[in-house]
Design a protein around this motif. Structure first.
Motif, PDB file in Angstrom:
ATOM      1  N   ILE A 131      -8.567  -4.494  -0.737  1.00 34.97           N
ATOM      2  CA  ILE A 131      -7.494  -3.499  -0.758  1.00 34.97           C
ATOM      3  C   ILE A 131      -8.068  -2.100  -0.509  1.00 34.97           C
ATOM      4  CG2 ILE A 131      -5.786  -2.364  -2.232  1.00 34.97           C
ATOM      5  CD1 ILE A 131      -5.274  -5.067  -3.561  1.00 34.97           C
ATOM      6  N   ALA A 132      -9.184  -1.796  -1.166  1.00 33.69           N
ATOM      7  CA  ALA A 132      -9.804  -0.479  -0.974  1.00 33.69           C
ATOM      8  C   ALA A 132     -10.253  -0.307   0.482  1.00 33.69           C
ATOM      9  CB  ALA A 132     -10.988  -0.328  -1.918  1.00 33.69           C
ATOM     10  N   LEU A 133     -10.799  -1.374   1.064  1.00 32.02           N
ATOM     11  CA  LEU A 133     -11.253  -1.305   2.458  1.00 32.02           C
ATOM     12  C   LEU A 133     -10.075  -1.076   3.403  1.00 32.02           C
ATOM     13  CD1 LEU A 133     -13.353  -1.664   4.701  1.00 32.02           C
ATOM     14  CD2 LEU A 133     -13.078  -4.158   4.462  1.00 32.02           C
ATOM     15  N   LEU A 178       0.835  -1.193   0.000  1.00 33.14           N
ATOM     16  CA  LEU A 178       0.000   0.000   0.000  1.00 33.14           C
ATOM     17  C   LEU A 178       0.879   1.257   0.000  1.00 33.14           C
ATOM     18  CD1 LEU A 178      -2.807  -0.982   2.561  1.00 33.14           C
ATOM     19  CD2 LEU A 178      -2.739  -1.291   0.083  1.00 33.14           C
ATOM     20  N   PRO A 179       0.329   2.379  -0.369  1.00 28.24           N
ATOM     21  CA  PRO A 179       1.132   3.610  -0.407  1.00 28.24           C
ATOM     22  C   PRO A 179       1.776   3.970   0.939  1.00 28.24           C
ATOM     23  CG  PRO A 179      -0.912   3.914  -1.612  1.00 28.24           C
ATOM     24  CD  PRO A 179      -1.013   2.578  -0.942  1.00 28.24           C
ATOM     25  N   GLY A 197     -15.542  -5.442  10.864  1.00 30.62           N
ATOM     26  CA  GLY A 197     -14.404  -6.094  11.495  1.00 30.62           C
ATOM     27  C   GLY A 197     -13.084  -5.413  11.171  1.00 30.62           C
ATOM     28  N   VAL A 198     -12.875  -5.048   9.899  1.00 30.82           N
ATOM     29  CA  VAL A 198     -11.623  -4.402   9.516  1.00 30.82           C
ATOM     30  C   VAL A 198     -11.503  -3.025  10.182  1.00 30.82           C
ATOM     31  CG1 VAL A 198     -10.333  -3.425   7.581  1.00 30.82           C
ATOM     32  CG2 VAL A 198     -11.391  -5.675   7.363  1.00 30.82           C
ATOM     33  N   THR A 199     -12.631  -2.354  10.349  1.00 30.06           N
ATOM     34  CA  THR A 199     -12.603  -1.059  11.050  1.00 30.06           C
ATOM     35  C   THR A 199     -12.096  -1.233  12.479  1.00 30.06           C
ATOM     36  OG1 THR A 199     -14.433  -0.232   9.701  1.00 30.06           O
ATOM     37  CG2 THR A 199     -14.006   0.887  11.793  1.00 30.06           C
ATOM     38  N   LEU A 200     -12.591  -2.260  13.173  1.00 28.64           N
ATOM     39  CA  LEU A 200     -12.121  -2.529  14.541  1.00 28.64           C
ATOM     40  C   LEU A 200     -10.645  -2.935  14.545  1.00 28.64           C
ATOM     41  CD1 LEU A 200     -15.108  -4.558  16.047  1.00 28.64           C
ATOM     42  CD2 LEU A 200     -14.315  -2.300  16.778  1.00 28.64           C
TER      43      LEU A 200
END
Length: 503
Positions: A242-244, A51-52, A143-146
């Protein structure tokens, strides 16, 4: 009547002649002598994406079940604990998960995970930090947010820090309850030295000096996107995930990190025979040497040698000779633990009846001597290779294992094709190779022996093998006071016989 008898005799004769013309039945081959050509081993490859912000991803879709697994490795570890604050890394890893985030308390995180049936974890081991998320596909965004919130903005709630410290201290107080954990811990100290980061341990004193600010500073120093890798497997679409991840970790910038130098591992000038007194009817034995790094060219031959010596549960020499034939141990075996950043360990272990302690050690030592004096047979080598390679494939039984291993290779600086070359390197090992690595790495003059048990019942005494260094655990205060100077017992004159059996 005569005609009937003649007819029956004719039929019997014809039947006999017909049966005699059948080919003899094929006798099934003994399964132990059957051989099979090796099948090509090509585990699927995860896609590597950067990722960047510097975060490295390993992605492998698997749509069999509606579940997604994320596993993160963070370049940190307890090897970077300051000497006065040993235990800091472990506490940090624990409270990153339990102590909540900037936007949620720890209890609120628990409630949210319970509501969606997800699992979230965090820990820091000796040479890496870990975090993981298991969540249903329909709840992936949540889940990814947590997951990102926990890694980027842990709150380290004071009450959770205090709770983690109390639990750590309770663990220290119970550290000597189990002889099995004692022998493992103290053996590492003998090989690496008690103050080396690979062997040292926390005390009540070092835990008590750790503050919440220390945890915050430790996280701030080592947790950045460019020190973190994520392996993702499961039911997701590559571009969507990837976007998430980019959205969830938005605003987390890479940082320049300087890691403290870790002292190189060196041979310790320890006594070769060591003893720790523990009441009981059994003795825990460990004996061995400093080992090699996983990148060492001898790794493949040494791993195979270990399988022959004691790595295979029922067919190894230690199991057959020490346990089955001599009856000297309840459990016995050996292990090669390769080092990832420095030297690992090679050791033999046994649990034996107290009275047969010395005989068990002598018998184990005898099996090492066999490997040093004559090559293994071709049959033994072939069997070991087949068992080793056949069990190897079970290390890749699901996509998460495959992806996590590929991520680990990069983390520990191993070549990306290490796994593909693993089988071919093992297949090329010869009996001559095994004899060479045995003589190079299993040096009896450097063998370190540790027995944990009741030496009043050892017959003959442990000093049979040389002067015995007595380690006094009770004097090794939980408050971090220096351990009392060990005493030495003189060796006896002659080696023991090995006819005694442990019933």
């Amino acid at each position: 009547m005569r005609f009937l008898i003649a007819t029956v005799l004719a039929m019997l004769t014809a039947s006999t002649l017909w049966a005699g013309s059948e080919p003899p039945p094929v006798r099934p081959q003994d399964p132990r002598t059957m051989t099979f050509p090796s099948e090509p081993f090509t585990p699927p490859r995860a896609e590597r994406v950067t990722l960047p912000n510097g975060m490295i991803l390993y992605l492998l879709e698997d749509h069999e079940l509606p579940i997604v697994n994320l596993t993160a490795m963070i370049r940190t570890g307890s090897v970077y604990d300051p000497p006065a604050k040993i235990g800091l890394a472990e506490l940090t890893g624990t409270v990153i998960r339990t102590g909540g985030t900037a936007s949620r308390s720890g209890d609120e995180v628990d409630d949210e995970l319970e509501f969606v049936g997800a699992e979230l974890s965090s820990s820091i081991g000796q040479d890496a930090g870990w975090a993981s998320l298991n969540v249903l596909t329909k709840d992936l965004d949540r889940g990814v947010t947590l997951f990102a919130d926990m890694l980027m903005r842990p709150a380290f709630a004071p009450e959770k820090v205090d709770l983690a410290k109390k639990q750590a201290i309770e663990g220290i107080r119970r550290r000597n309850d189990h002889p099995g954990s004692i022998v493992s811990r103290e053996f590492n100290k003998l090989l690496y030295g008690p103050e080396h980061p690979f062997a040292r341990e926390s005390t009540e004193a070092t835990i008590n000096t750790v503050t919440r600010d220390d945890l915050i500073a430790f996280h701030r120093r080592y947790y950045h996107p460019n020190t973190l890798m994520v392996a993702a497997t499961g039911d997701f679409q590559r571009d969507d995930l990837i976007a998430l991840l980019r959205r969830s970790f938005d605003g987390w910038a890479s940082e320049r990190v300087t890691w403290p130098a870790v002292p190189r591992v060196a041979e310790q000038p320890n006594a070769r025979v060591n003893f720790i007194a523990r009441d009981g009817t059994q003795t825990q034995v460990r004996m061995g040497w400093l080992g090699i790094k996983q990148s060492d060219p001898d790794f493949f031959a040494l791993s195979l040698l270990d399988d022959i010596l004691g790595g295979q549960a029922f067919t190894s020499r230690l199991f057959q000779e020490v346990r089955t034939k001599a009856g000297l141990a309840y459990s016995v075996g050996s292990a090669v633990v390769p080092g990832r950043f420095d030297r690992g360990t090679i050791f033999l272990y046994a649990q034996t009846k107290t009275e047969s302690t010395t005989q068990a050690i002598a018998s184990m030592r005898e099996q090492v001597e066999r490997l040093l004096t004559s090559p293994v047979s071709e049959r033994e080598l072939t069997d070991a290779k087949q068992a080793f390679l056949n069990s190897f494939v079970f290390s890749f039984s699901n996509p998460a294992q495959i992806t996590n291993r590929q991520m680990s290779l990069e983390y520990y600086g191993l070549p990306a094709d290490f796994l593909e070359r693993f089988r071919s390197n093992v297949e090329r090992v010869t009996a001559r190779d095994l004899l060479r690595v045995a003589r190079r790495h299993l040096v009896l003059d450097r063998l370190v022996i540790l027995a944990v048990g009741d030496d009043r019942l050892f017959e003959p005494p442990l000093s049979t093998f040389g002067a015995v260094r007595v380690i006094d655990l009770e004097r090794a205060s939980a408050n971090g006071e220096p351990r009392a100077k060990p005493s030495l017992r003189a060796p006896v004159a002659s080696p023991p016989g090995m006819s005694h059996r442990a019933d």
